[in-house]
Enzyme design. Structure first.
Site, short mmCIF file in Angstrom:
data_model
loop_
_atom_site.label_atom_id
_atom_site.label_comp_id
_atom_site.label_asym_id
_atom_site.label_seq_id
_atom_site.Cartn_x
_atom_site.Cartn_y
_atom_site.Cartn_z
N LYS A 80 53.81 85.47 82.48
CA LYS A 80 54.77 84.99 83.32
C LYS A 80 55.72 86.28 83.75
CE LYS A 80 58.52 85.93 80.26
NZ LYS A 80 59.34 87.44 80.53
N PRO B 187 50.02 93.52 79.27
CA PRO B 187 50.60 94.59 78.63
C PRO B 187 51.47 94.26 77.46
CG PRO B 187 50.92 94.86 80.90
CD PRO B 187 50.46 93.58 80.66
N GLY C 54 53.48 88.29 76.97
CA GLY C 54 51.94 88.52 76.48
C GLY C 54 51.71 87.93 75.17
N GLY C 55 52.67 88.28 74.29
CA GLY C 55 52.55 87.86 72.91
C GLY C 55 52.83 86.16 72.66
N ALA D 34 52.08 84.44 75.36
CA ALA D 34 51.09 83.68 75.73
C ALA D 34 49.91 83.28 74.89
CB ALA D 34 50.70 84.58 77.15
N ASP E 128 60.16 82.61 74.50
CA ASP E 128 59.23 82.39 75.47
C ASP E 128 57.99 81.43 75.32
OD1 ASP E 128 60.89 84.03 77.21
OD2 ASP E 128 59.52 85.85 76.80
O1 C5P Z 1 62.59 84.89 70.63
P1 C5P Z 1 62.14 86.33 70.60
O2 C5P Z 1 61.38 86.69 69.68
O3 C5P Z 1 61.52 86.44 72.10
O4 C5P Z 1 63.46 87.16 70.76
C1 C5P Z 1 63.47 88.66 70.64
C2 C5P Z 1 64.90 89.24 70.37
O5 C5P Z 1 65.47 89.29 72.00
C3 C5P Z 1 65.79 88.37 69.51
O6 C5P Z 1 65.87 88.80 68.13
C4 C5P Z 1 67.00 88.67 70.20
O7 C5P Z 1 67.65 90.01 69.72
C5 C5P Z 1 66.74 88.99 71.68
N1 C5P Z 1 67.10 87.55 72.30
C6 C5P Z 1 68.17 87.35 72.67
N2 C5P Z 1 68.47 86.22 73.32
C7 C5P Z 1 67.69 85.34 73.88
C8 C5P Z 1 66.08 85.87 73.43
C9 C5P Z 1 66.05 86.82 72.87
O8 C5P Z 1 69.37 88.25 72.41
N3 C5P Z 1 67.81 84.26 74.44
#
Ligand code: C5P
Length: 313
Positions: free
Chosen positions: A12, A103, A110-111, A113, A145
């Site tokens: 995406k 990548p 990617g992860g 997906a 995501d």
């Molecule tokens: O949910 P995901 O594992 O993709 O998020 C990775 C990190 O990105 C979270 O631990 C957080 O630090 C940050 N994040 C955030 N606000 C979001 C999504 C992610 O601060 N809405």
């Protein structure tokens, strides 16, 4: 009996990424306009005597090394989430073969997906029959995501990105993706944005306007690439460029070669360019490759994890 399943799953880009207030749980409120493009990973799963992950595909060894190989990999966590929600206490192990073209830590989900594909494939392999709604709940537990990665297409995501509103009737657009050898950590990029905002005297816990402009949605539905180019925005861009200064040169290179606009996808470091034709995308790709930047032409929107193929035994 089916004991092997194959699913392809798209990357995406974010056509809009608004970052709002930092919440007490450490996440930020966001407004994201997700758009799935035809850069695909492929996941093949099989019943096995132990949990395992095998990676192949068009990514460097350094990128492969950055993928967790054990049970903390998102695809294994996805399978265990399906088991948990289905009341299976000791799930039968699964081997995952992932052909990666997306990548790692590239801002292209990617992860996520791969995790979305794993949710769908494992639900099929184990005949657990989780509904779309249950898979969405499982996806929310895996990452911000992953819920979008389950559906693909084009959608607005609010909250952490998981409150999805699909946008129908989006025309096809041409994009170029310019990759970086080394990924960027998403939490680090969010943290840098908070630092930048704080250094400007802004309150990072205050609510911000996260409305998605109607003009952006109109441009998506009309197919007017120039109108769309004028509406793209990413609040994480400044932080990603602050951490990787050379990304502004990448953006400049693509624009000089005819891209309508260049921007960071999600938390980066992938740079996405919008062009007005497939031919123009080829020109932008060539210009980027000429200065040593790996780039591919893609188009979107495309459907989410697709082509479920039971491969027999
Ligand atoms: O949910 P995901 O594992 O993709 O998020 C990775 C990190 O990105 C979270 O631990 C957080 O630090 C940050 N994040 C955030 N606000 C979001 C999504 C992610 O601060 N809405």
């Amino acid at each position: 009996m089916t004991d092997s399943i194959r699913v392809s799953t798209p990357a995406k880009i974010n056509l809009l990424f608004g970052v709002g207030a930092l919440q007490p749980d450490g996440y930020h409120e966001v407004a994201s306009l997700y758009h799935a493009v035809d850069l695909l990973d492929e996941l093949k799963i099989k019943s096995s005597s132990s949990w395992s992950i095998e990676l192949s595909g068009n990514i460097s060894q350094a990128q492969k090394d950055a993928v967790p190989s054990g049970e903390d990999n998102l695809v294994v966590r996805a399978a265990k989430q399906v088991a948990k929600m289905s009341g299976i206490e000791s799930p039968h192990p699964v081997s995952f073969e992932i052909t990666k073209n997306i990548p790692v830590a590239g801002g292209l989900a990617g992860g996520s997906a791969d995790a979305a594909a794993a949710l769908i494939a494992v639900n099929e392999l184990w005949c657990t029959g989780l509904s779309g709604e249950q898979l969405h709940t499982a996806a929310v537990a895996l990452g911000s995501d992953v819920p979008f990665s389950l559906i693909g297409g084009t959608a607005i995501g609010k909250g952490r990105g998981e409150n999805l509103e699909p946008i129908e009737g989006v025309k096809k657009f041409n994009w170029v993706l310019a990759f970086s050898e080394i990924g960027l950590s998403t939490p680090l990029v969010y943290r840098r944005l908070d630092e930048i905002r704080t250094s400007r005297g802004e309150d990072i816990t205050a609510a911000r306007n996260l409305d998605v402009p109607q003009k952006l949605i109109d441009a998506l539905r009309s197919g007017d690439a120039r109108a769309l180019a004028a509406e793209l925005r990413n609040d994480l861009q400044e932080a990603a460029i602050d951490l990787r200064n050379e990304l502004s040169e990448v953006i400049q290179t693509g624009k000089s070669a005819g891209a309508l606009v260049g921007f960071i996808s999600g938390s980066g470091p992938t740079v996405a360019f919008l062009t007005d034709s497939a031919e123009s995308s080829q020109g932008v790709c060539e210009a980027l490759k000429a200065v040593g930047i790996e780039a591919v032409a893609v188009s979107g929107p495309v459907v989410g994890p697709a082509g479920i193929q039971a491969l027999g035994n």
